[in-house]
Design a protein around this motif. Structure first.
Motif, PDB file in Angstrom:
ATOM      1  N   ARG A 267       0.926  -1.348   0.144  1.00  0.00           N
ATOM      2  CA  ARG A 267      -0.084   0.096  -0.211  1.00  0.00           C
ATOM      3  C   ARG A 267       0.713   1.212   0.012  1.00  0.00           C
ATOM      4  O   ARG A 267       0.565   2.138  -0.577  1.00  0.00           O
ATOM      5  CB  ARG A 267      -0.948   0.000   1.187  1.00  0.00           C
ATOM      6  CG  ARG A 267      -2.183  -0.996   1.104  1.00  0.00           C
ATOM      7  CD  ARG A 267      -2.845  -0.564   2.262  1.00  0.00           C
ATOM      8  NE  ARG A 267      -3.690   0.466   2.215  1.00  0.00           N
ATOM      9  CZ  ARG A 267      -3.788   1.548   3.024  1.00  0.00           C
ATOM     10  NH1 ARG A 267      -2.670   1.948   3.670  1.00  0.00           N
ATOM     11  NH2 ARG A 267      -4.780   2.363   2.515  1.00  0.00           N
ATOM     12  N   ALA A 268       1.749   1.217   0.652  1.00  0.00           N
ATOM     13  CA  ALA A 268       2.800   2.447   0.627  1.00  0.00           C
ATOM     14  C   ALA A 268       3.583   2.476  -0.473  1.00  0.00           C
ATOM     15  O   ALA A 268       3.533   3.872  -0.931  1.00  0.00           O
ATOM     16  CB  ALA A 268       3.903   2.287   1.796  1.00  0.00           C
ATOM     17  N   ALA A 494       4.720   1.183   6.377  1.00  0.00           N
ATOM     18  CA  ALA A 494       3.707   1.486   5.518  1.00  0.00           C
ATOM     19  C   ALA A 494       3.414   3.032   5.473  1.00  0.00           C
ATOM     20  O   ALA A 494       2.596   3.478   4.706  1.00  0.00           O
ATOM     21  CB  ALA A 494       2.540   0.907   6.220  1.00  0.00           C
ATOM     22  N   ALA A 495       4.388   3.828   6.209  1.00  0.00           N
ATOM     23  CA  ALA A 495       4.130   5.406   5.937  1.00  0.00           C
ATOM     24  C   ALA A 495       4.696   6.071   4.742  1.00  0.00           C
ATOM     25  O   ALA A 495       5.547   5.338   4.385  1.00  0.00           O
ATOM     26  CB  ALA A 495       4.648   6.071   7.128  1.00  0.00           C
ATOM     27  N   ARG A 500       7.286   8.962   7.960  1.00  0.00           N
ATOM     28  CA  ARG A 500       8.296   8.143   8.402  1.00  0.00           C
ATOM     29  C   ARG A 500       9.414   8.807   8.983  1.00  0.00           C
ATOM     30  O   ARG A 500       9.972   8.490  10.081  1.00  0.00           O
ATOM     31  CB  ARG A 500       8.940   7.131   7.278  1.00  0.00           C
ATOM     32  CG  ARG A 500       9.841   5.970   7.854  1.00  0.00           C
ATOM     33  CD  ARG A 500      10.213   5.110   6.886  1.00  0.00           C
ATOM     34  NE  ARG A 500       9.194   4.670   6.047  1.00  0.00           N
ATOM     35  CZ  ARG A 500       9.157   4.718   4.645  1.00  0.00           C
ATOM     36  NH1 ARG A 500      10.173   5.128   4.043  1.00  0.00           N
ATOM     37  NH2 ARG A 500       8.224   4.151   4.182  1.00  0.00           N
ATOM     38  N   GLU A 501       9.921  10.039   8.394  1.00  0.00           N
ATOM     39  CA  GLU A 501      11.005  11.021   9.079  1.00  0.00           C
ATOM     40  C   GLU A 501      10.226  11.551  10.183  1.00  0.00           C
ATOM     41  O   GLU A 501      11.429  11.614  11.222  1.00  0.00           O
ATOM     42  CB  GLU A 501      11.144  12.074   7.875  1.00  0.00           C
ATOM     43  CG  GLU A 501      12.468  13.101   8.258  1.00  0.00           C
ATOM     44  CD  GLU A 501      13.538  12.146   8.882  1.00  0.00           C
ATOM     45  OE1 GLU A 501      14.295  12.963   9.972  1.00  0.00           O
ATOM     46  OE2 GLU A 501      13.923  11.314   8.645  1.00  0.00           O
ATOM     47  N   ARG A 502       9.277  11.847  10.417  1.00  0.00           N
ATOM     48  CA  ARG A 502       8.614  12.604  11.633  1.00  0.00           C
ATOM     49  C   ARG A 502       8.565  11.366  12.768  1.00  0.00           C
ATOM     50  O   ARG A 502       8.977  11.815  13.956  1.00  0.00           O
ATOM     51  CB  ARG A 502       7.285  12.909  11.306  1.00  0.00           C
ATOM     52  CG  ARG A 502       7.144  14.408  10.585  1.00  0.00           C
ATOM     53  CD  ARG A 502       5.935  14.904  10.474  1.00  0.00           C
ATOM     54  NE  ARG A 502       4.532  14.376  10.050  1.00  0.00           N
ATOM     55  CZ  ARG A 502       4.257  14.177   8.788  1.00  0.00           C
ATOM     56  NH1 ARG A 502       5.143  14.801   7.920  1.00  0.00           N
ATOM     57  NH2 ARG A 502       3.306  13.447   8.329  1.00  0.00           N
ATOM     58  N   MET A 503       8.252  10.119  12.368  1.00  0.00           N
ATOM     59  CA  MET A 503       8.227   9.099  13.321  1.00  0.00           C
ATOM     60  C   MET A 503       9.794   9.150  13.684  1.00  0.00           C
ATOM     61  O   MET A 503      10.263   8.753  15.184  1.00  0.00           O
ATOM     62  CB  MET A 503       7.890   7.945  12.484  1.00  0.00           C
ATOM     63  CG  MET A 503       6.249   8.014  12.444  1.00  0.00           C
ATOM     64  SD  MET A 503       5.682   6.647  11.444  1.00  0.00           S
ATOM     65  CE  MET A 503       5.729   5.124  12.686  1.00  0.00           C
ATOM     66  N   ARG A 504      10.625   8.967  12.849  1.00  0.00           N
ATOM     67  CA  ARG A 504      12.175   8.636  13.313  1.00  0.00           C
ATOM     68  C   ARG A 504      12.548   9.626  14.177  1.00  0.00           C
ATOM     69  O   ARG A 504      13.403   9.534  15.209  1.00  0.00           O
ATOM     70  CB  ARG A 504      13.001   8.545  11.937  1.00  0.00           C
ATOM     71  CG  ARG A 504      14.465   8.168  12.243  1.00  0.00           C
ATOM     72  CD  ARG A 504      15.300   8.526  11.193  1.00  0.00           C
ATOM     73  NE  ARG A 504      15.453  10.113  11.100  1.00  0.00           N
ATOM     74  CZ  ARG A 504      16.273  10.714  12.028  1.00  0.00           C
ATOM     75  NH1 ARG A 504      16.817  10.270  12.824  1.00  0.00           N
ATOM     76  NH2 ARG A 504      16.058  12.248  11.765  1.00  0.00           N
ATOM     77  N   ARG A 505      12.338  10.857  13.830  1.00  0.00           N
ATOM     78  CA  ARG A 505      12.548  12.134  14.720  1.00  0.00           C
ATOM     79  C   ARG A 505      11.958  11.999  16.243  1.00  0.00           C
ATOM     80  O   ARG A 505      12.580  12.363  17.128  1.00  0.00           O
ATOM     81  CB  ARG A 505      12.168  13.441  14.078  1.00  0.00           C
ATOM     82  CG  ARG A 505      12.417  14.862  15.051  1.00  0.00           C
ATOM     83  CD  ARG A 505      13.938  14.911  15.194  1.00  0.00           C
ATOM     84  NE  ARG A 505      14.198  16.049  15.957  1.00  0.00           N
ATOM     85  CZ  ARG A 505      15.404  16.142  16.575  1.00  0.00           C
ATOM     86  NH1 ARG A 505      16.348  15.509  16.505  1.00  0.00           N
ATOM     87  NH2 ARG A 505      15.640  17.345  17.497  1.00  0.00           N
TER      88      ARG A 505
END
Length: 550
Positions: A267-268, A494-495, A500-505
């Motif tokens: 899906r991503a 799936a982001a 995904r970068e906001r999550m990693r941060r």
């Protein structure tokens, strides 16, 4: 100071594949490229059918093979004519492939007639590939039926030979014998009915529903459901999306070995390919998606990162922070039992303050979670933080009136502000990413303490802090951490790249707050508790955050 022993690839970091034995890059190189066979019709305009399948397979990391069931004369505006070669020739194609090549997964698309369906069914029974994804091409986007009644009956009989079926809403309605669902609840109900009746998992797709959201759900035969959210992408480049998604799922399932992971990753990829479709100039109707947009943007990387890769990569990014935590005098003296009791009680008091709001953030993750399993997990974690961990803290603080109900200090406040800001933004992935370091770093420390990683002193029965140290090596906490890591990694895979970068941060910042929390001066003997062990080369907690995160 010598480095403390690390647990090699801790069990709670395993997500969807066996533990790696080297660098992430080396693990990718060693993975076998799967052979994916598409059995479908041809689209000379390249946007659907075999042509779309081969592009999708390549973009998702597989080697594509094809057996053609029908030739079409079509373009982005519609189908003009269809030619079905003799069924015996289709069988020759299939046998030629099976006699020579390993087939790791099969995607079934346009089959066209009852005779073709029967031939494909016989071949599947004879070869029984490990993965079969059936995209039941029965009804066109225009609503036109593409199969006659005999072919539809034959296709229903074929369903039990598939592992996953991916109908659009009109096809799902035909397969269950009901009107087309006009809302998501009705669509889910039909998907569950089909899965229960056939014993085959169903991907329910909400793209044809009205509204700003396009939810999907993977429904198992036992009614287990994994949901996938996504905002509608404003575009007319949707030609061949069903073909492309089903072949991408078949490929990712062959790579990852996990159905929900495969759907999330496919899906991503599809969403980024749809969003980039406007870059193409193909035809005057509903244009194709840009199958290789993400591949080209990532410099040739064929797929978004897998959950296992993300779990390992993000964990490896905290290596400096973990080493800095090990070097903190507070942790060293906690481990050997020399930490002053008032410093320990002050730490517990701040941890109790932290846990109250941490439980609220866990509850928010439950509220935002896209599927029932994740909702239950985060809600249970919130209850555990309040009913078990907080209760144990208060028992240890009993009698210490000065620290039993403290105000949050600056370090605690900063950490909680970070978590609550993630909740305020309302992005599920960011909330989960912000929560995870509290799980992982405590389990990492606790497991190594229990294994004697800080020396024999940490294992003495008379150790003054033994009960607290043991609680973080609890197998149940380690299992919860493994589950939380899997949820985060699957969500991140799936982001979109931006999310995904906001999550990693958020994950990284939480890890830095964990270091600051352990390194904050504690109690009336704070100066003694936090005094640097210069002879051993330990760093001063006042500079440890900047040093570890530089």
């Amino acid at each position: 100071m010598s480095a403390l022993p690390r647990l090699e690839r801790p069990g709670y970091l395993r997500v969807d594949e066996p533990a790696a034995t080297g660098s992430v890059a080396a693990d990718r190189i060693r993975r076998r490229i799967p052979n994916i066979l598409s059995i479908a019709g041809s689209d000379p305009s390249g946007g659907a059918g075999i042509q779309a399948d081969l592009k999708s397979i390549a973009a998702n990391g597989g080697y594509g093979m094809a057996a053609i069931t029908a030739l079409t004369a079509q373009n982005t505006r519609g189908v003009r004519a269809v030619h079905v070669p003799p069924v015996a020739f289709l069988t020759e194609q299939l046998d030629a492939i099976a006699d020579d090549a390993r087939v790791d997964a099969v995607k079934l698309g346009m089959l066209g007639s009852a005779e073709v369906v029967a031939a494909v069914g016989d071949w599947l029974v004879g070869t029984r590939p490990a993965v079969v994804v059936l995209d039941p091409v029965m009804i066109a986007t225009s609503g036109d039926r593409l199969l006659d009644a005999d072919a539809e009956r034959a296709l229903r009989d074929l369903l039990p030979l598939a592992d996953l079926v991916t109908p659009n809403l009109a096809e799902l309605a035909v397969l269950v014998g009901e009107p087309v669902a006009d809302d998501w609840a009705a669509a889910l109900a039909q998907g569950r009915a089909l899965a229960a009746a056939t014993g085959v998992r169903v991907l329910v797709k909400g793209g044809h529903l009205a509204g700003p959201e396009t939810p999907d759900a993977l429904v198992e035969a036992d009614d287990t459901t994994v949901g996938f959210d996504g905002a509608r992408i404003a575009t007319t480049n949707t030609h061949g999306t069903g073909c492309s998604l089903s072949s991408a799922i078949a490929t990712r399932r062959a790579v990852t070995g996990d159905w929900s992971v495969a759907v999330g990753e496919a899906r991503a990829w599809l969403r980024e390919s749809i969003a980039a479709g406007s870059e193409l100039e193909v035809g005057g109707g509903n244009g194709p998606i840009h199958h290789f947009a993400g591949v080209w943007a990532r410099g040739g990387t064929t797929t978004p990162p897998t959950p296992a890769d993300l779990a390992a990569e993000w964990w490896e990014e905290t290596a400096g922070i973990r080493s800095a935590i090990d070097d903190l005098p507070f942790v060293r003296r906690l481990a050997d039992g020399s930490l002053p009791r008032d410093a320990f009680l002050d730490y517990l008091g701040q941890d109790a303050v932290y846990l109250r709001d941490y439980a609220r953030v866990l509850a928010a993750a439950s509220r935002l979670a896209p599927d029932a399993d994740a909702q239950r997990f985060w809600a249970g974690s919130a209850a555990g933080a309040l009913a078990e961990e907080l209760a144990s803290h208060e028992r240890l603080l009993a009698g210490a009136a000065a620290t039993a109900h403290p105000e949050p200090d600056a370090t605690t406040t900063a950490y909680l502000d970070h978590l609550l800001a993630a909740v305020a933004r309302g992005e599920y992935g960011v909330v989960v990413a912000a929560l995870l370091p509290c799980f992982q770093l405590y389990v990492d420390l606790g497991m190594r303490l229990a294994a004697g990683g800080f020396g024999a002193a940490a294992r003495r029965p008379e150790h003054p802090y033994a009960p607290w140290l043991a609680s973080y090596a609890d197998p149940g906490f380690a299992e919860s951490t493994r589950i939380a890591t899997g949820i985060l990694a699957t969500t991140a895979a799936a982001a979109t790249p931006a999310l995904r970068e906001r999550m990693r941060r958020a994950y990284r910042v939480s890890a830095e707050h964990e270091l600051a929390f352990f390194g904050a001066p504690r109690g009336g003997s704070a100066a003694e508790a936090a005094a640097p062990h210069d002879a051993d080369g330990a760093r001063n907690p006042a500079t440890v955050v900047a040093t570890a995160t530089a």
